[in-house]
Write an enzyme that holds these catalytic residues in place. Structure first.
Site, mmCIF file in Angstrom:
data_model
loop_
_atom_site.group_PDB
_atom_site.id
_atom_site.type_symbol
_atom_site.label_atom_id
_atom_site.label_comp_id
_atom_site.label_asym_id
_atom_site.label_seq_id
_atom_site.Cartn_x
_atom_site.Cartn_y
_atom_site.Cartn_z
ATOM 1 N N ASN A 1 40.965 36.854 43.600
ATOM 2 C CA ASN A 1 40.012 37.955 43.403
ATOM 3 C C ASN A 1 38.655 37.449 43.869
ATOM 4 O O ASN A 1 38.010 36.659 43.175
ATOM 5 C CB ASN A 1 39.983 38.339 41.912
ATOM 6 C CG ASN A 1 38.918 39.379 41.603
ATOM 7 O OD1 ASN A 1 38.291 39.929 42.514
ATOM 8 N ND2 ASN A 1 38.705 39.643 40.327
ATOM 9 N N TRP A 2 38.268 37.893 45.040
ATOM 10 C CA TRP A 2 37.020 37.365 45.638
ATOM 11 C C TRP A 2 35.771 37.974 45.004
ATOM 12 O O TRP A 2 34.659 37.565 45.320
ATOM 13 C CB TRP A 2 37.022 37.621 47.147
ATOM 14 C CG TRP A 2 38.066 36.851 47.908
ATOM 15 C CD1 TRP A 2 39.083 36.093 47.385
ATOM 16 C CD2 TRP A 2 38.202 36.754 49.335
ATOM 17 N NE1 TRP A 2 39.828 35.535 48.398
ATOM 18 C CE2 TRP A 2 39.313 35.934 49.605
ATOM 19 C CE3 TRP A 2 37.490 37.299 50.418
ATOM 20 C CZ2 TRP A 2 39.726 35.632 50.907
ATOM 21 C CZ3 TRP A 2 37.905 37.012 51.710
ATOM 22 C CH2 TRP A 2 39.012 36.181 51.947
ATOM 23 N N LYS A 3 35.958 38.991 44.163
ATOM 24 C CA LYS A 3 34.839 39.675 43.494
ATOM 25 C C LYS A 3 33.794 40.099 44.527
ATOM 26 O O LYS A 3 34.163 40.460 45.647
ATOM 27 C CB LYS A 3 34.265 38.774 42.383
ATOM 28 C CG LYS A 3 35.358 38.323 41.402
ATOM 29 C CD LYS A 3 34.847 37.702 40.134
ATOM 30 C CE LYS A 3 36.032 37.287 39.255
ATOM 31 N NZ LYS A 3 35.626 36.730 37.981
ATOM 32 N N HIS B 1 39.792 45.044 35.295
ATOM 33 C CA HIS B 1 39.181 43.714 35.166
ATOM 34 C C HIS B 1 38.097 43.756 34.086
ATOM 35 O O HIS B 1 37.391 44.769 33.955
ATOM 36 C CB HIS B 1 38.592 43.276 36.507
ATOM 37 C CG HIS B 1 38.242 41.823 36.515
ATOM 38 N ND1 HIS B 1 37.090 41.354 35.935
ATOM 39 C CD2 HIS B 1 38.909 40.743 36.981
ATOM 40 C CE1 HIS B 1 37.072 40.035 36.054
ATOM 41 N NE2 HIS B 1 38.147 39.639 36.688
ATOM 42 N N GLU C 1 35.247 42.559 33.990
ATOM 43 C CA GLU C 1 33.904 42.872 34.511
ATOM 44 C C GLU C 1 33.741 44.378 34.692
ATOM 45 O O GLU C 1 32.654 44.919 34.480
ATOM 46 C CB GLU C 1 33.674 42.100 35.821
ATOM 47 C CG GLU C 1 33.470 40.612 35.548
ATOM 48 C CD GLU C 1 33.972 39.678 36.634
ATOM 49 O OE1 GLU C 1 34.184 40.120 37.779
ATOM 50 O OE2 GLU C 1 34.156 38.482 36.329
ATOM 51 N N GLU D 1 43.638 37.746 31.151
ATOM 52 C CA GLU D 1 42.403 37.028 31.460
ATOM 53 C C GLU D 1 41.496 37.030 30.228
ATOM 54 O O GLU D 1 40.755 38.006 29.997
ATOM 55 C CB GLU D 1 41.660 37.711 32.617
ATOM 56 C CG GLU D 1 42.441 37.767 33.899
ATOM 57 C CD GLU D 1 41.518 37.884 35.111
ATOM 58 O OE1 GLU D 1 41.534 36.964 35.931
ATOM 59 O OE2 GLU D 1 40.763 38.858 35.217
ATOM 60 N N GLY E 1 35.064 32.547 34.726
ATOM 61 C CA GLY E 1 33.846 32.035 35.349
ATOM 62 C C GLY E 1 33.076 31.028 34.511
ATOM 63 O O GLY E 1 31.927 30.712 34.803
ATOM 64 N N SER F 1 39.153 30.596 35.019
ATOM 65 C CA SER F 1 38.859 29.190 35.337
ATOM 66 C C SER F 1 40.090 28.390 35.780
ATOM 67 O O SER F 1 40.214 27.215 35.449
ATOM 68 C CB SER F 1 38.152 28.511 34.160
ATOM 69 O OG SER F 1 36.910 29.142 33.917
HETATM 70 P P1 13P Z 1 37.394 32.576 37.645
HETATM 71 O O1 13P Z 1 38.669 32.000 38.225
HETATM 72 O O2 13P Z 1 36.215 32.393 38.517
HETATM 73 O O3 13P Z 1 37.204 32.135 36.240
HETATM 74 O O4 13P Z 1 37.627 34.174 37.597
HETATM 75 C C1 13P Z 1 38.769 34.658 37.034
HETATM 76 C C2 13P Z 1 38.860 36.101 37.290
HETATM 77 O O5 13P Z 1 38.103 36.882 36.759
HETATM 78 C C3 13P Z 1 39.867 36.569 38.250
HETATM 79 O O6 13P Z 1 39.997 37.947 38.225
#
Ligand code: 13P
Length: 253
Positions: free
Chosen positions: A9-11, A96, A98, A167, A173, A212
């Site tokens: 997931n490149w966000k 997600h 976020e 998650e 993150g 993470s």
């Molecule tokens: P990180 O791997 O940067 O913690 O992010 C996880 C995530 O939100 C994947 O969707």
């Protein structure tokens, strides 16, 4: 044989040029892929078409990070599933944390998206997870159950066509992944909840861990029975670490 999905997931990272660069770097490091370890990248919407051109017919799937459930019309700023499909995607991430916390997405909205994705023939990745406060209060499994029950409402046997990503919000993150014991406990519990709600068909549902994940901790997570891969943020933006994580999954098929 265990099935894995390793999803990046490149966000809100990369532009058109760096999307192609990253995909080419991944391909240069790894050209042979196992049928039991599907690999997926989810760049921002604006880079999907470019990613599709770069990937051509390579065995790396393309996915979107969100969608809207209506097919078309006056929904400024939204992206339909036909648009996503026309960019060569076959997966869509929804729910997600976020999107839930920063953009007010509810289980009802996620459920609307889920039904639209299933009708479109794409594969949804439904994210769930508890906050640190909820875990400290001992409410982790109540929260996960509520998210499962409400966001997956009405899909019945299509449970086998979806992917669930666990998650924990506190692990995203932060550099603090859930421990092996926490991942094991949560994934076993999630499999049980899915079986209780949907029956044995839910044994086919892939359950990913996210939060993470790194090339260092992937092994301890992938060896767990009810872990079918990972949804990876930061570590998916570096070709070397992403490829190491894919190779780690291949050890377990
Ligand atoms: P990180 O791997 O940067 O913690 O992010 C996880 C995530 O939100 C994947 O969707």
């Amino acid at each position: 044989m265990k099935q894995f999905l390793i999803a990046g997931n490149w966000k809100m990272n990369t532009d058109i040029n760096s999307t192609s660069d990253l995909l080419e770097s991944i391909w240069n490091l790894k050209k042979n892929y196992s049928n039991s370890v599907q690999v997926l990248v989810c760049p921002p919407f604006t880079n999907l078409s470019q990613a599709n051109k770069t990937l051509q017919d390579k065995p790396i799937h393309l996915g979107a990070q969100n969608c809207y459930w209506e097919p078309k019309g006056a929904f400024t700023g939204e992206i339909s599933l036909d648009m996503i499909k026309s960019c060569g995607c076959n997966y869509v991430i929804i729910g997600h944390s976020e999107r839930r916390s920063l953009f007010g997405e509810t289980n009802q909205m996620i459920n609307n998206k889920l039904h639209a994705i299933l009708s479109s023939g794409l594969i949804p990745i439904v994210c769930i997870g508890e906050t640190l406060e909820e875990r400290r209060e001992g409410r982790t499994f109540v929260v996960l159950e509520e998210q499962i029950v409400n966001s997956l409402e009405g899909i019945d046997e299509k449970i086998q066509d979806i992917v669930v990503a666990y998650e924990p919000v506190w692990a995203i993150g932060t550099g603090v992944a859930a421990t092996e014991e926490q991942v094991d406990e949560a994934h076993n519990k999630l499999r049980e909840m899915l079986n209780n709600k949907f029956g044995s068909t839910a044994n086919k549902t892939l359950i990913l861990y996210g939060g993470s994940v790194t090339s260092e901790n992937a092994d301890s997570i992938f060896k767990l029975t009810n872990v079918n891969g990972a949804l990876i943020g930061g570590a998916s933006l570096k070709a070397e670490t992403f490829v190491t994580i894919i190779n780690t999954a291949e050890k377990y098929v």
